[in-house]
Design an enzyme around this catalytic site. Structure first.
Site, PDB file in Angstrom:
ATOM      1  CB  CYS A   1      70.597   2.056  61.590  1.00  0.00           C
ATOM      2  SG  CYS A   1      69.302   0.976  60.841  1.00  0.00           S
TER       3      CYS A   1
ATOM      4  CG  HIS B   1      68.289   5.998  57.878  1.00  0.00           C
ATOM      5  ND1 HIS B   1      69.699   5.686  58.368  1.00  0.00           N
ATOM      6  CD2 HIS B   1      67.790   4.914  58.251  1.00  0.00           C
ATOM      7  CE1 HIS B   1      69.756   4.544  59.128  1.00  0.00           C
ATOM      8  NE2 HIS B   1      68.620   4.080  59.031  1.00  0.00           N
TER       9      HIS B   1
END
Ligand code: CO
Length: 155
Positions: free
Chosen positions: A88, A130
């Protein structure tokens, strides 16, 4: 112009985003900034909260290049799950193995304001899940079993 990606634990990463009602010039500009930021940072997905905007917009790297999805929703998911490693841009250097459904169906608006539905699998399904999580203030660390999250020593 947005210059920096928000890093954990910036509070905006925990915000629940609002639906985009109209694709205004401002929204188009935000989408342009997000695409640029994602490419500059070698990302494959980016959510608006990661640039400090509480709007339901994500950018996904598709085979046609970066594409924006507005007000994206998961309308169905497979019972079958799989574990894949995720990163991320808001957690530089952190890679975690996360379990998620292996297939999801997505509904969203594209940049041309058309309603689209997509069946996604494996890697691309993973990126959508996500990024859509980000729009509800959910981060990939939250998808770990709690005992694994404890080991990370982050809250
Ligand atoms: Co992320």
């Amino acid at each position: 112009m947005i210059k920096q990606i928000k890093k954990y634990p910036e509070p905006v990463l925990r915000k629940k985003c609002e639906e985009v009602e109209k694709i205004t010039e401002e929204i188009k500009e935000l989408i342009g900034d997000m695409k640029r930021m994602m490419i500059e940072n070698k990302g494959i997905g980016l959510a608006a909260t990661q640039v400090g905007e509480e709007k339901r917009i994500i950018i996904i790297m598709t085979k046609n290049g970066p594409e924006a999805f507005i007000n994206p929703k998961i309308i169905s998911k497979s019972k079958k799950t799989e574990i894949m490693e995720e990163g991320c841009l808001s957690f530089p250097g952190l890679f975690l193995k996360i379990k998620r459904p292996s297939e999801v169906e997505i509904e969203a608006l594209n940049e041309q304001k058309q309603k689209i539905q997509l069946k996604t699998q494996r890697f691309i399904a993973r990126i959508f899940q996500h990024e859509i999580d980000h729009l509800d203030g959910i981060l990939f660390i939250d998808r770990l079993p709690f005992w694994q999250k404890l080991k990370l020593k982050i809250k």
